[in-house]
Design an enzyme around this catalytic site. Structure first.
Site, PDB file in Angstrom:
ATOM      1  CG  ASP A 141     -61.377 -11.904  37.098  1.00 22.14           C
ATOM      2  OD1 ASP A 141     -62.130 -11.834  38.083  1.00 22.14           O
ATOM      3  OD2 ASP A 141     -61.798 -12.156  35.952  1.00 22.14           O
ATOM      4  CG  HIS A 187     -65.345 -12.667  38.947  1.00 29.03           C
ATOM      5  ND1 HIS A 187     -64.575 -12.210  37.887  1.00 29.03           N
ATOM      6  CD2 HIS A 187     -66.628 -12.603  38.524  1.00 29.03           C
ATOM      7  CE1 HIS A 187     -65.363 -11.886  36.881  1.00 29.03           C
ATOM      8  NE2 HIS A 187     -66.619 -12.117  37.241  1.00 29.03           N
ATOM      9  CB  SER A 357     -67.925 -12.935  34.219  1.00 31.43           C
ATOM     10  OG  SER A 357     -67.766 -11.676  34.801  1.00 31.43           O
TER      11      SER A 357
END
Length: 493
Positions: A141, A187, A357
């Protein structure tokens, strides 16, 4: 001041020494004449790498699986390098990726923490004590800022379930969880939360696998909305393999948005074979025994793209789209499968209002529970069980694949028991057909063939049932209710 200088130097390095220099894969023909048939894991042949260094070319990443290195050079240098007898190919390296979230600027809200877990009847796993214990999960990621202090990840960090971390972008950083570089560094934290997060209020589970062991790789510097490094992703996957990690989540994807539009992928390139990253994903899944769960992409409502991004197009990865909660219809942003493929993409879908995601990692946690319950499951068995547990198992489409998985059915199938979600095929000989549906509304997919959707809608059901009329250019209509699925095949008129 020092950190600002480091970031400035990195920015210069990442675009190369001049505006004309770009990043390339240099692919070797073999691993040395004596090692022509060498295995994937044999290191690169060092004299080949040394020859490039003598050309004053920086070696950025090395890939054993691709038998290649990435480097930065002038475009005109490629002709000279191809004169070397050991160089098979030179390919521009697309340097931009998309984080698969629809609200890039800030983390998604958490007011519906358990929706995906509930949508798939995740309590059936929890009641069996399935929480990912003993399963190694790799996460590739963009960053994991504050992951170690986030309350929802307390179980993972207090019980020391993060086994290893590696920052491929800024390897000099001593702490992966602090020193944020961009607004996207959160994220991976949110992705990790979707795999194994637990919320203090009522001990609600958001992710399926709070007790798994985690290996975290950072491969993207999100300084721009579409900024990424495909070669670091490849290197991270090989690193995870070296750590004996079988299950990997990637909520990153490669599509378009490059500084040089000539380097953009095209929708036609999403065939599981064109992009290097999809080729590596296939190597990992079919030759290395790794199981990859990948976000489908968020360009479903982009008329210039619409389809999944690499590596979600790779045939043997489990690519995951996003659905709304109540009816399981595709969120508009969720990418659809390319019509030119001869296999279904995305494979499945589940609830995720803020981007694919956050649907993929929910499924990664689910897979971890399956591997905890039956570690001997093969990749093919895992995928087959998930697909068969889903509500569209008999009539998958390119919007939501085989549909939404069901944990109760997964458990039954792992025990060679249970039944599939009712799917019925009907042939309509006339221009209309009435289905005996008792629910107030139903989800409708209008398809031009067996799997390619033209449109989806939620339709009201009248007292006598649901009446469908054949539409121009439609050969099949799928009707989805909470109890069963009808597939209407319109006869030639």
């Amino acid at each position: 001041m020092l950190r600002s200088l480091i970031l400035f130097v990195f920015a210069l390095y990442s675009v190369g020494a001049t505006a004309h220099q770009k990043k390339y894969w240099v692919i070797f023909k073999d691993k040395g004449q004596a090692n022509t048939a060498a295995s994937l894991d044999r290191p690169l042949y060092s004299p080949y790498v040394s020859a490039l260094k003598k050309e004053q070319l920086p070696i950025i990443c090395q890939s054993k699986w691709l038998n290649a290195v990435s480097t930065i050079m002038e475009p005109q240098d490629s002709a000279r390098l191809l004169s070397y007898p050991f160089i098979a190919q030179i390919r521009p390296l697309n340097q931009h990726l998309q984080l698969m979230c629809s609200h890039i600027a800030s983390p998604p809200g958490l007011e519906k923490d358990q929706y995906a877990f509930n949508q798939m009847h995740g309590q059936a796993f929890a009641d069996k004590g399935l929480n990912g214990t003993g399963v190694r999960i790799g996460v590739i990621d963009a960053g994991y800022i504050d992951a170690n202090v986030k309350p929802s990840l307390k179980t993972i960090f207090e019980h020391q379930h993060v086994m290893a971390t590696k920052d491929f972008i800024s390897p000099w950083k001593a702490d992966l969880y602090q020193s944020p570089e961009t607004f996207q560094d959160w994220h991976g934290t949110e992705v990790l939360e979707c795999i194994g997060g637990i919320f203090e209020k009522g001990k609600q589970q958001k992710g399926f696998a709070p007790n798994a062991n985690y290996y975290l790789a950072r491969t993207d510097h999100g300084n721009q909305e579409y900024r990424g490094e495909e070669d670091y992703w490849v290197q991270a996957l090989e690193w995870l393999d070296s750590m004996n990690v079988r299950l990997v989540n990637s909520s990153l994807g490669y599509a378009k948005g490059f500084d040089d539009p000539a380097e953009n992928y095209r929708p036609a390139d999403m065939d599981g074979q064109t992009s290097m990253i999809s080729k590596v994903a296939e190597i990992a899944t079919t030759k290395k025994g790794m199981y990859l769960v990948v976000s489908a992409g968020n360009e479903g409502d982009d008329p210039t793209w619409r389809v999944v991004s690499a590596p979600a197009d790779a045939e043997h990865v489990l690519s995951v789209g996003a659905t709304e909660y109540a009816y399981g219809n595709k969120f508009e942003y969720s990418a659809q499968g390319p019509q030119h493929l001869d296999y279904i993409k995305p494979d499945i879908a589940c609830y995720a209002p803020s981007g694919t995601s956050f649907s993929a990692p929910i499924i990664t946690g689910l897979v971890a529970c399956m591997l905890q319950y039956k570690p001997q499951l093969t990749n093919e068995q895992i995928t087959a069980i998930i697909q068969k547990s889903s509500n569209l198992h008999q009539f998958p489409n390119n919007f939501i694949g085989y549909g939404v998985p069901n944990c109760r059915r997964i458990l039954d199938m792992m025990n060679d028991q249970g039944s599939l979600f009712p799917n019925k095929l009907l042939v309509a000989e006339e221009k209309t057909i009435t289905l005996p549906i008792q629910h107030e509304e139903a989800l409708i997919f209008q398809k031009k063939d067996e799997r390619n959707v033209v449109s989806q809608s939620i339709k009201k059901v009248k007292r006598k049932g649901l009446t469908l009329k054949r539409m121009q250019g439609i050969s099949r209509t799928t009707v989805v209710t909470p109890d069963e699925v009808y597939e209407v095949k319109w006869a030639a008129l």
